[in-house]
Design a protein around this motif. Structure first.
Motif, PDB file in Angstrom:
ATOM      1  N   CYS A 124      46.494 -56.703  54.889  1.00 32.83           N
ATOM      2  CA  CYS A 124      45.898 -57.603  55.881  1.00 32.83           C
ATOM      3  C   CYS A 124      46.342 -57.246  57.300  1.00 32.83           C
ATOM      4  O   CYS A 124      45.620 -57.483  58.267  1.00 32.83           O
ATOM      5  CB  CYS A 124      46.257 -59.052  55.576  1.00 32.83           C
ATOM      6  N   GLY A 141      38.978 -57.208  52.516  1.00 24.89           N
ATOM      7  CA  GLY A 141      39.497 -58.324  53.311  1.00 24.89           C
ATOM      8  C   GLY A 141      38.757 -58.427  54.634  1.00 24.89           C
ATOM      9  O   GLY A 141      38.482 -57.421  55.277  1.00 24.89           O
ATOM     10  N   SER A 151      43.547 -63.007  57.113  1.00 26.70           N
ATOM     11  CA  SER A 151      42.320 -62.544  56.488  1.00 26.70           C
ATOM     12  C   SER A 151      42.049 -63.225  55.154  1.00 26.70           C
ATOM     13  O   SER A 151      42.948 -63.799  54.537  1.00 26.70           O
ATOM     14  CB  SER A 151      42.325 -61.020  56.336  1.00 26.70           C
ATOM     15  N   CYS A 211      40.979 -62.347  51.534  1.00 24.41           N
ATOM     16  CA  CYS A 211      40.914 -61.064  50.829  1.00 24.41           C
ATOM     17  C   CYS A 211      40.945 -61.157  49.315  1.00 24.41           C
ATOM     18  O   CYS A 211      41.403 -62.141  48.722  1.00 24.41           O
ATOM     19  CB  CYS A 211      41.984 -60.127  51.318  1.00 24.41           C
TER      20      CYS A 211
END
Lengths: 219, 297
Positions: free
Chosen positions: B201, B238, B251, B253
């Motif tokens: 991320c 993501g 994010s 994801c």
């Protein structure tokens, strides 16, 4: 403004407009396009008053790097320049301008030599330092993990930003995929792509910096 | 808050003098006379920067940096030493990366204070790419309360939706803080916070749209990342959670233990869920601000 204009780094003979002090540039291109010569020329050009130079030579010997630098018109006073070579077969060089680190994988060693040279120049009254890194691809090839390479790049680019320097750091797109290059690019202010056309002409393109020519330029 | 510095040096008079100078410049200095004492401080105290002599009575400064890179890898490290670079044996410490400042430099204390300042404010020793707007991003992040129960339930509904429609091991919402990522809604596993340098991320928040990694072992950015292997993360999609001013907070994801491709439709779906998550977070932030009469912009 005029003082700012004077302080900018200029690149004589290259289609690149002057850049402001504290700029870190990623220079991307394959070896056969003369990419390294472009990065070296950017460090060679311009006024040299009160400036110093540090080159990190992970892909060649210190002596060969100094010769290549002189070959593109580099004129730095030897007292104000130094090269860090990374693992030379002949052991330590006698040249006082060359420091030797065990291997391109030894990012701690390279970083310590870099800081030491940088502090030395600073102490001697040098106001701005130009830095060349040859190359990020070599460091990535030797590194066991990616994180130390980011750490090392932040160290170099941080020094350049805080002391009005200029850095040109080489990367070879034939050795790294584009995702990796754009990830590395994040640490830089701009990017210079270099290529050789099928007709044998040399072209470059500047991205990420203000007031630069659009698209590919011949040089 | 003052910048906190751990300063290790076995030489008492030199150490006291340097610590005094740093303290009078406004830094909060923790002194240590040995590697052992310094290591203990790392375990108990959050420090912003570590400064050490190379030779310590019971080891070296590089050993201390090794501990720092394990415990809090983003922390800037400075060797402040009278040892020449040729005396420093980096053989077992190649990947640490640290600053070096000779202690006999003229105005050494002044330079040291400058260097500490630069490294801390510029985050110069982090092992990952930083967003251009990192300071603004962290400031924006502080305005959100993602641990609020109602927020949690909303996020759980969205992660459940994703795991229902896309065949992957794990789905989560990750919030990327200054040094680590926290996982605030997880399906498939409960994840502890992870050092930022080890998470995907960290890279996803740099993307304008979405980060897709079909096989982490084939990607230079992640192939040597043991933390991902330990978490059985081999493939990833993501999408960054953009706040109203564009800063990416974290994010949304999906990960799987096997390499896999994601269809355009799946990627688009993740993008939609990320936008919905970001909007939910922001609406709740505005609601909270309106209730407390604070700044709702």
């Amino acid at each position: 403004m005029s003082q700012d204009a004077q302080r900018r780094y200029q690149f004589e003979g290259l289609p690149i407009e002057p850049v402001r002090p504290g700029t870190n540039l990623l220079v991307a291109g394959p070896p056969f396009a003369g990419t390294k010569a472009v990065a070296l020329r950017m460090l060679a050009a311009g006024g040299l008053t009160e400036e110093g130079l540090v080159l990190v030579a992970a892909d060649d010997t210190g002596t060969a790097t100094l010769e290549a630098y002189a070959g593109v018109g580099g004129t730095f006073d030897r007292a104000r320049m130094a090269v860090i070579e990374c693992g030379s077969p002949g052991g330590d060089s006698d040249d006082g301008n060359i420091r030797t680190v065990r291997s391109p994988s030894d990012l701690t060693g390279i970083g310590i030599e870099f800081s030491s040279l940088y502090e030395g120049l600073y102490t001697e009254g040098v106001e701005r330092v130009r830095i060349g890194l040859f190359s990020i691809s070599t460091l990535l090839m030797y590194a066991e993990e990616f994180q130390p390479v980011y750490r090392f790049l932040h160290t170099i680019t941080g020094r350049v930003r805080s002391a009005d320097g200029l850095a040109t750091c080489l990367i070879d797109p034939s050795a790294q995929d584009e995702q990796t290059i754009s990830s590395v690019e994040q640490t830089f202010d701009g990017r210079v792509d270099v290529r050789r056309t099928d007709d044998g002409d040399y072209r470059l393109r500047v991205r990420g910096l203000p007031d630069q020519p659009d698209g590919w330029q011949e040089f | 808050m003052p910048v906190t510095v751990l300063y290790a040096d076995g030489d008492e008079s030199g150490r006291t003098a340097t610590a005094k100078r740093l303290s009078s410049a406004g830094l909060d200095v923790h002194e240590a006379a040995t590697l052992d004492a310094a290591t203990e401080t790392i375990g108990t105290t959050a420090v912003d920067c570590v400064v050490t002599a190379y030779k310590l009575p019971d080891g070296t400064g590089l050993e201390l940096f090794s501990t720092v890179r394990e415990a809090a890898p983003d922390t800037p490290c400075i060797l402040f030493t009278d040892a020449a670079t040729s005396e420093i044996d980096t053989a077992a410490f190649e990947g640490l990366v640290a600053e070096y400042l000779p202690s006999e430099t003229p105005n050494a204390h002044e330079r040291l204070r400058e260097l500490v300042d630069e490294l801390v404010t510029r985050r110069t020793q982090v092992g990952y790419p930083l967003p251009d707007d990192e300071d603004a991003r962290l400031a924006a992040l502080e305005k959100y309360d993602v641990d609020d129960l109602a927020t949690q339930e909303t996020l759980d509904r969205l992660t459940k939706l994703a795991s229902h429609f896309i065949d992957v091991d794990k789905v989560f919402v990750g919030v990327v803080g200054e040094h680590e990522e926290r996982f605030v809604s997880c399906q498939g596993a409960d994840l502890d916070p992870l050092e930022r340098e080890n998470t995907m991320c960290t890279h996803a928040i740099l993307e304008p749209d979405v980060l897709v990694v079909e096989d982490a072992h084939e990607d230079d950015r992640f192939k040597h990342n043991d933390a991902l292997d330990r978490l059985d993360i081999r493939s990833y999609v993501g999408a960054p959670l953009h706040g109203p001013d564009g800063a990416a907070l974290g994010s949304f994801c999906l990960t799987d233990a096997e390499p896999r491709a994601f269809t355009d439709e799946e990627i688009h779906f993740v993008r939609l869920l990320a936008d919905e998550t970001a909007e939910q977070l922001d609406l709740r932030r505005q609601l909270q601000a309106a209730r407390t009469g604070g700044d709702d912009r």
